[in-house]
Design a protein around this motif. Structure first.
Motif, short mmCIF file in Angstrom:
data_model
loop_
_atom_site.label_atom_id
_atom_site.label_comp_id
_atom_site.label_asym_id
_atom_site.label_seq_id
_atom_site.Cartn_x
_atom_site.Cartn_y
_atom_site.Cartn_z
N ARG A 43 49.50 12.89 -17.17
CA ARG A 43 48.75 12.31 -16.04
C ARG A 43 48.15 10.97 -16.44
NH1 ARG A 43 47.55 16.85 -12.48
NH2 ARG A 43 47.86 18.79 -13.62
N ASP A 44 48.03 10.08 -15.44
CA ASP A 44 47.32 8.83 -15.67
C ASP A 44 45.85 9.01 -15.36
OD1 ASP A 44 47.13 8.73 -12.87
OD2 ASP A 44 48.38 6.95 -12.65
N GLU A 45 45.08 7.94 -15.44
CA GLU A 45 43.63 8.03 -15.23
C GLU A 45 43.27 8.42 -13.80
OE1 GLU A 45 45.26 4.12 -14.44
OE2 GLU A 45 45.20 5.24 -16.32
N GLU A 46 44.20 8.29 -12.86
CA GLU A 46 43.96 8.70 -11.47
C GLU A 46 44.41 10.14 -11.19
OE1 GLU A 46 45.54 5.79 -8.71
OE2 GLU A 46 45.18 4.21 -10.20
N GLY A 47 44.95 10.81 -12.22
CA GLY A 47 45.40 12.18 -12.06
C GLY A 47 46.83 12.31 -11.56
N ARG A 48 47.51 11.17 -11.41
CA ARG A 48 48.91 11.22 -10.96
C ARG A 48 49.79 11.69 -12.12
NH1 ARG A 48 49.77 5.25 -8.96
NH2 ARG A 48 48.91 5.01 -11.06
N ILE A 49 50.91 12.30 -11.77
CA ILE A 49 51.82 12.89 -12.76
C ILE A 49 53.02 11.97 -12.97
CG2 ILE A 49 53.34 14.86 -13.24
CD1 ILE A 49 51.38 16.55 -11.51
N LEU A 50 53.40 11.77 -14.23
CA LEU A 50 54.56 10.95 -14.55
C LEU A 50 55.83 11.75 -14.30
CD1 LEU A 50 55.85 8.38 -15.72
CD2 LEU A 50 55.61 9.42 -17.99
N LEU A 124 60.96 2.93 -20.78
CA LEU A 124 61.93 3.99 -20.53
C LEU A 124 63.20 3.83 -21.35
CD1 LEU A 124 61.55 4.13 -16.65
CD2 LEU A 124 60.40 5.53 -18.37
N ASP A 125 63.74 4.95 -21.80
CA ASP A 125 65.02 4.98 -22.52
C ASP A 125 66.13 4.87 -21.49
OD1 ASP A 125 67.35 5.57 -23.86
OD2 ASP A 125 66.73 7.56 -24.51
N PRO A 126 66.83 3.72 -21.40
CA PRO A 126 67.84 3.54 -20.36
C PRO A 126 69.07 4.43 -20.53
CG PRO A 126 67.86 1.68 -21.87
CD PRO A 126 66.70 2.55 -22.26
N GLY A 127 69.25 5.00 -21.70
CA GLY A 127 70.37 5.91 -21.91
C GLY A 127 70.19 7.23 -21.17
N GLU A 128 68.93 7.63 -20.97
CA GLU A 128 68.64 8.91 -20.31
C GLU A 128 67.90 8.76 -18.99
OE1 GLU A 128 67.06 12.28 -22.52
OE2 GLU A 128 67.33 11.16 -24.37
N ILE A 129 67.10 7.70 -18.86
CA ILE A 129 66.17 7.59 -17.75
C ILE A 129 66.49 6.38 -16.88
CG2 ILE A 129 63.72 7.44 -17.11
CD1 ILE A 129 64.58 10.03 -18.68
N LEU A 130 66.60 6.60 -15.57
CA LEU A 130 66.86 5.52 -14.62
C LEU A 130 65.58 4.89 -14.09
CD1 LEU A 130 69.69 7.27 -12.59
CD2 LEU A 130 69.96 5.34 -14.17
N ASP A 131 64.53 5.68 -13.95
CA ASP A 131 63.28 5.19 -13.36
C ASP A 131 62.15 6.12 -13.78
OD1 ASP A 131 61.50 3.73 -11.82
OD2 ASP A 131 62.33 4.35 -9.89
N GLY A 132 60.95 5.62 -13.79
CA GLY A 132 59.77 6.42 -14.07
C GLY A 132 58.62 5.93 -13.21
N ARG A 133 57.91 6.88 -12.60
CA ARG A 133 56.79 6.52 -11.71
C ARG A 133 55.71 7.59 -11.79
NH1 ARG A 133 60.25 5.17 -6.28
NH2 ARG A 133 61.65 3.68 -7.27
N TRP A 134 54.50 7.16 -11.46
CA TRP A 134 53.36 8.06 -11.38
C TRP A 134 53.25 8.54 -9.94
CZ3 TRP A 134 51.25 9.30 -15.96
CH2 TRP A 134 51.45 8.44 -17.03
N TYR A 135 53.17 9.85 -9.75
CA TYR A 135 53.12 10.43 -8.41
C TYR A 135 51.88 11.30 -8.22
CZ TYR A 135 57.99 9.23 -7.38
OH TYR A 135 59.15 8.56 -7.13
N LEU A 151 55.43 24.38 -9.01
CA LEU A 151 54.58 24.42 -10.20
C LEU A 151 53.54 23.31 -10.15
CD1 LEU A 151 53.71 25.14 -13.13
CD2 LEU A 151 55.54 23.61 -13.88
N LEU A 152 53.97 22.08 -9.89
CA LEU A 152 53.06 20.94 -9.90
C LEU A 152 51.99 21.07 -8.82
CD1 LEU A 152 55.56 18.04 -10.66
CD2 LEU A 152 54.08 19.29 -12.26
N ILE A 153 52.38 21.58 -7.67
CA ILE A 153 51.41 21.76 -6.58
C ILE A 153 50.39 22.84 -6.94
CG2 ILE A 153 51.19 22.62 -4.20
CD1 ILE A 153 53.84 21.12 -3.62
N ALA A 154 50.82 23.87 -7.64
CA ALA A 154 49.94 25.00 -7.97
C ALA A 154 49.00 24.73 -9.14
CB ALA A 154 50.78 26.24 -8.27
#
Length: 165
Positions: A43-50, A124-135, A151-154
């Protein structure tokens, strides 16, 4: 009371004579092997999940947590920290028990841990990951596993209250 056959008694006697290392190797041959997957809820400082959009996952569930398979002899917590670092460049500390364990898959067991962000920058590792965002939990992408979404909602939000929509 059921009778134990002579063959089983002999097998038990031989088993007890074997060293623990040999017993372990025989057990590995006898039982199917599982892969152990471990992921971090960062989580970031706002509580969003990577969440990461994984290159090798099917498009309909491409978004997921940073994680991967644990190496032989590696602690689950260390596997989470390693996978997060390899995929994102971020350093995390995993303290505490898993927040969720999942089994019942053919050859896979999954463990999910809260992972505290302690350093690094998102690279981000471009070999495995296309994008990364905090949600935020109420804005998760559609292209993710329904099981992971549930799971994330619960999960309790940072600070202890339940998250939800």
């Amino acid at each position: 009371m059921r009778q134990v056959s002579v063959g089983r008694r002999l097998l038990a006697r031989v088993w007890r004579m074997l060293s623990g290392r040999v017993q372990w190797r025989v057990a590995r041959i006898r039982h199917r092997t599982f892969l152990v997957y471990a992921a971090g809820i960062v989580r970031d400082e706002e509580g969003r999940i990577l969440l990461l959009r994984h290159r090798l996952w099917p498009p309909y569930r491409a978004w997921g947590l940073p994680g991967g398979y644990v190496n032989a002899g590696e602690r689950l917590e260390d596997g989470v920290a390693r996978e997060v670092r390899e995929e994102t460049g971020l350093q995390v500390r995993v303290a505490g028990p898993p927040v969720w364990l999942a089994s019942g898959f053919r050859f896979r067991v999954e463990a999910y841990y809260e992972a505290e962000l302690v350093g690094g920058r998102l690279d981000l590792d471009p070999g495995e990951i296309l994008d990364g965002r905090w949600y935020a939990v109420d804005g998760l992408p559609q292209e993710m596993s329904p099981r992971l979404r549930d799971l994330l909602i619960a999960l309790p939000a940072p600070g202890g209250s339940r998250q939800g929509r």
